[in-house]
Write a protein that holds these residues in place. Sequence first.
Motif, PDB file in Angstrom:
ATOM      1  N   THR A   1      57.170  40.896  98.749  1.00  0.00           N
ATOM      2  CA  THR A   1      57.966  39.694  99.331  1.00  0.00           C
ATOM      3  C   THR A   1      57.938  38.341  98.352  1.00  0.00           C
ATOM      4  O   THR A   1      59.818  37.847  98.786  1.00  0.00           O
ATOM      5  N   LEU A   2      57.715  38.259  97.189  1.00  0.00           N
ATOM      6  CA  LEU A   2      57.982  36.921  96.678  1.00  0.00           C
ATOM      7  C   LEU A   2      59.324  36.841  95.749  1.00  0.00           C
ATOM      8  O   LEU A   2      60.229  36.949  95.996  1.00  0.00           O
ATOM      9  N   ILE A   3      58.899  38.652  95.199  1.00  0.00           N
ATOM     10  CA  ILE A   3      60.212  39.466  94.588  1.00  0.00           C
ATOM     11  C   ILE A   3      61.630  39.099  95.588  1.00  0.00           C
ATOM     12  O   ILE A   3      62.805  38.623  95.686  1.00  0.00           O
ATOM     13  N   ASP A   4      61.159  40.062  96.867  1.00  0.00           N
ATOM     14  CA  ASP A   4      62.607  39.521  98.131  1.00  0.00           C
ATOM     15  C   ASP A   4      63.018  37.959  98.411  1.00  0.00           C
ATOM     16  O   ASP A   4      64.272  37.832  98.500  1.00  0.00           O
ATOM     17  N   ARG A   5      61.871  37.376  98.424  1.00  0.00           N
ATOM     18  CA  ARG A   5      62.262  35.693  98.246  1.00  0.00           C
ATOM     19  C   ARG A   5      63.018  35.327  97.267  1.00  0.00           C
ATOM     20  O   ARG A   5      63.973  34.551  97.829  1.00  0.00           O
ATOM     21  N   ALA A   6      62.711  35.665  96.762  1.00  0.00           N
ATOM     22  CA  ALA A   6      63.238  35.130  95.202  1.00  0.00           C
ATOM     23  C   ALA A   6      64.997  35.616  95.844  1.00  0.00           C
ATOM     24  O   ALA A   6      66.029  35.050  95.168  1.00  0.00           O
ATOM     25  N   TRP A   7      64.816  36.907  96.030  1.00  0.00           N
ATOM     26  CA  TRP A   7      66.310  37.263  96.085  1.00  0.00           C
ATOM     27  C   TRP A   7      67.510  36.543  96.811  1.00  0.00           C
ATOM     28  O   TRP A   7      68.488  36.301  96.636  1.00  0.00           O
ATOM     29  N   LYS A   8      66.602  36.632  97.889  1.00  0.00           N
ATOM     30  CA  LYS A   8      67.548  36.009  98.912  1.00  0.00           C
ATOM     31  C   LYS A   8      67.353  34.680  98.992  1.00  0.00           C
ATOM     32  O   LYS A   8      68.687  33.894  99.714  1.00  0.00           O
ATOM     33  N   LEU A   9      66.262  33.678  98.064  1.00  0.00           N
ATOM     34  CA  LEU A   9      67.268  32.274  97.677  1.00  0.00           C
ATOM     35  C   LEU A   9      67.945  31.651  96.484  1.00  0.00           C
ATOM     36  O   LEU A   9      68.785  30.685  96.562  1.00  0.00           O
ATOM     37  N   CYS A  10      67.538  33.021  95.505  1.00  0.00           N
ATOM     38  CA  CYS A  10      68.789  32.444  94.361  1.00  0.00           C
ATOM     39  C   CYS A  10      70.302  32.818  94.438  1.00  0.00           C
ATOM     40  O   CYS A  10      70.111  33.747  94.721  1.00  0.00           O
ATOM     41  N   SER A  11      71.536  31.656  93.893  1.00  0.00           N
ATOM     42  CA  SER A  11      72.324  32.090  93.926  1.00  0.00           C
ATOM     43  C   SER A  11      73.203  32.175  92.563  1.00  0.00           C
ATOM     44  O   SER A  11      73.912  32.519  92.661  1.00  0.00           O
ATOM     45  N   SER A  12      72.061  32.666  91.540  1.00  0.00           N
ATOM     46  CA  SER A  12      72.186  33.388  90.547  1.00  0.00           C
ATOM     47  C   SER A  12      71.442  34.510  90.018  1.00  0.00           C
ATOM     48  O   SER A  12      70.274  34.070  90.314  1.00  0.00           O
ATOM     49  N   TYR A  13      72.339  35.536  89.115  1.00  0.00           N
ATOM     50  CA  TYR A  13      70.797  36.652  88.452  1.00  0.00           C
ATOM     51  C   TYR A  13      70.233  35.401  87.608  1.00  0.00           C
ATOM     52  O   TYR A  13      69.556  35.960  87.496  1.00  0.00           O
ATOM     53  N   HIS A  14      70.652  34.442  86.902  1.00  0.00           N
ATOM     54  CA  HIS A  14      69.678  33.373  85.669  1.00  0.00           C
ATOM     55  C   HIS A  14      68.646  32.928  86.907  1.00  0.00           C
ATOM     56  O   HIS A  14      67.515  33.528  86.413  1.00  0.00           O
ATOM     57  N   LEU A  15      68.848  32.549  87.950  1.00  0.00           N
ATOM     58  CA  LEU A  15      67.860  31.733  88.643  1.00  0.00           C
ATOM     59  C   LEU A  15      66.985  32.499  89.424  1.00  0.00           C
ATOM     60  O   LEU A  15      65.689  32.292  89.055  1.00  0.00           O
ATOM     61  N   TRP A  16      67.420  33.642  89.982  1.00  0.00           N
ATOM     62  CA  TRP A  16      66.816  34.722  89.956  1.00  0.00           C
ATOM     63  C   TRP A  16      65.648  35.315  89.026  1.00  0.00           C
ATOM     64  O   TRP A  16      64.481  35.564  89.228  1.00  0.00           O
ATOM     65  N   HIS A  17      65.958  35.208  87.570  1.00  0.00           N
ATOM     66  CA  HIS A  17      65.762  36.185  86.666  1.00  0.00           C
ATOM     67  C   HIS A  17      64.475  34.747  86.454  1.00  0.00           C
ATOM     68  O   HIS A  17      62.809  35.347  85.694  1.00  0.00           O
ATOM     69  N   THR A  18      64.437  33.817  86.485  1.00  0.00           N
ATOM     70  CA  THR A  18      63.390  33.100  85.749  1.00  0.00           C
ATOM     71  C   THR A  18      62.948  32.840  86.991  1.00  0.00           C
ATOM     72  O   THR A  18      61.336  32.806  86.664  1.00  0.00           O
ATOM     73  N   GLU A  19      63.320  33.226  88.082  1.00  0.00           N
ATOM     74  CA  GLU A  19      61.798  33.173  89.562  1.00  0.00           C
ATOM     75  C   GLU A  19      61.242  33.791  89.452  1.00  0.00           C
ATOM     76  O   GLU A  19      59.855  33.689  89.532  1.00  0.00           O
ATOM     77  N   ILE A  20      61.194  35.801  88.750  1.00  0.00           N
ATOM     78  CA  ILE A  20      60.721  36.009  89.239  1.00  0.00           C
ATOM     79  C   ILE A  20      59.247  35.811  87.218  1.00  0.00           C
ATOM     80  O   ILE A  20      58.322  36.670  87.558  1.00  0.00           O
ATOM     81  N   ASP A  21      60.535  35.085  86.537  1.00  0.00           N
ATOM     82  CA  ASP A  21      59.480  34.871  85.013  1.00  0.00           C
ATOM     83  C   ASP A  21      58.185  34.647  85.317  1.00  0.00           C
ATOM     84  O   ASP A  21      57.183  34.329  85.416  1.00  0.00           O
ATOM     85  N   SER A  22      58.318  32.958  86.866  1.00  0.00           N
ATOM     86  CA  SER A  22      57.278  32.649  86.942  1.00  0.00           C
ATOM     87  C   SER A  22      56.008  33.467  88.560  1.00  0.00           C
ATOM     88  O   SER A  22      55.261  32.906  87.603  1.00  0.00           O
ATOM     89  N   ILE A  23      56.742  34.575  88.799  1.00  0.00           N
ATOM     90  CA  ILE A  23      55.823  34.909  89.713  1.00  0.00           C
ATOM     91  C   ILE A  23      55.411  35.960  89.033  1.00  0.00           C
ATOM     92  O   ILE A  23      53.904  36.279  89.038  1.00  0.00           O
ATOM     93  N   LYS A  24      55.848  36.751  87.646  1.00  0.00           N
ATOM     94  CA  LYS A  24      54.937  36.913  86.832  1.00  0.00           C
ATOM     95  C   LYS A  24      54.079  36.041  86.445  1.00  0.00           C
ATOM     96  O   LYS A  24      52.438  36.768  86.182  1.00  0.00           O
ATOM     97  N   SER A  25      54.939  35.043  85.465  1.00  0.00           N
ATOM     98  CA  SER A  25      53.092  34.544  85.060  1.00  0.00           C
ATOM     99  C   SER A  25      52.303  34.207  86.523  1.00  0.00           C
ATOM    100  O   SER A  25      50.908  33.970  86.269  1.00  0.00           O
ATOM    101  N   MET A  26      52.830  33.756  87.713  1.00  0.00           N
ATOM    102  CA  MET A  26      51.317  33.268  88.603  1.00  0.00           C
ATOM    103  C   MET A  26      50.303  35.293  88.336  1.00  0.00           C
ATOM    104  O   MET A  26      49.426  34.635  88.792  1.00  0.00           O
ATOM    105  N   MET A  27      51.240  35.752  88.842  1.00  0.00           N
ATOM    106  CA  MET A  27      50.481  37.175  89.470  1.00  0.00           C
ATOM    107  C   MET A  27      49.512  37.338  88.465  1.00  0.00           C
ATOM    108  O   MET A  27      48.574  37.827  88.071  1.00  0.00           O
ATOM    109  N   LYS A  28      50.128  36.708  86.623  1.00  0.00           N
ATOM    110  CA  LYS A  28      49.071  37.719  85.205  1.00  0.00           C
ATOM    111  C   LYS A  28      47.534  36.924  85.980  1.00  0.00           C
ATOM    112  O   LYS A  28      46.801  36.806  85.050  1.00  0.00           O
ATOM    113  N   MET A  29      47.812  35.574  86.143  1.00  0.00           N
ATOM    114  CA  MET A  29      47.428  33.842  86.575  1.00  0.00           C
ATOM    115  C   MET A  29      45.839  34.828  87.402  1.00  0.00           C
ATOM    116  O   MET A  29      44.584  34.434  87.292  1.00  0.00           O
TER     117      MET A  29
END
Length: 110
Positions: free
Chosen positions: A21-49
């Motif tokens: 769901t977090l990935i889907d939200r990022a996909w729908k809200l980000c306007s470029s692949y670079h922004l989506w990749h940055t958001e995925i890195d943020s999601i990975k960081s939160m989930m690892k914590m």
Amino acid sequence: GVFSHYRRFIPTRMKGTLIFTLIDRAWKLCSSYHLWHTEIDSIKSMMKMNGYTEWFIYRQIKRYLDNVYTRTKSTDPMYGPEKFKVYLKLPFMGTATSKLEKTIGGCLRS
């Protein structure tokens, strides 16, 4: 954000759905692949914590991208009324809950 810890006693499917769901939200809200990749890195960081393994996180990312790029559109029109959605709230009791979900689902599909 506040998320369930990986070791919490909830179904693994729900843990995967959270990340999906977090990935889907990022996909729908980000306007470029670079922004989506940055958001995925943020999601990975939160989930690892929260105790999620890198393998589990990457599996959800792969599942999402496979879904996005292999999604097929049905060309057949749907006739008749829309199916009525039914929601049942079941307590999580380990494998017994999973078995009950499958049994109920099988009865409703037939």
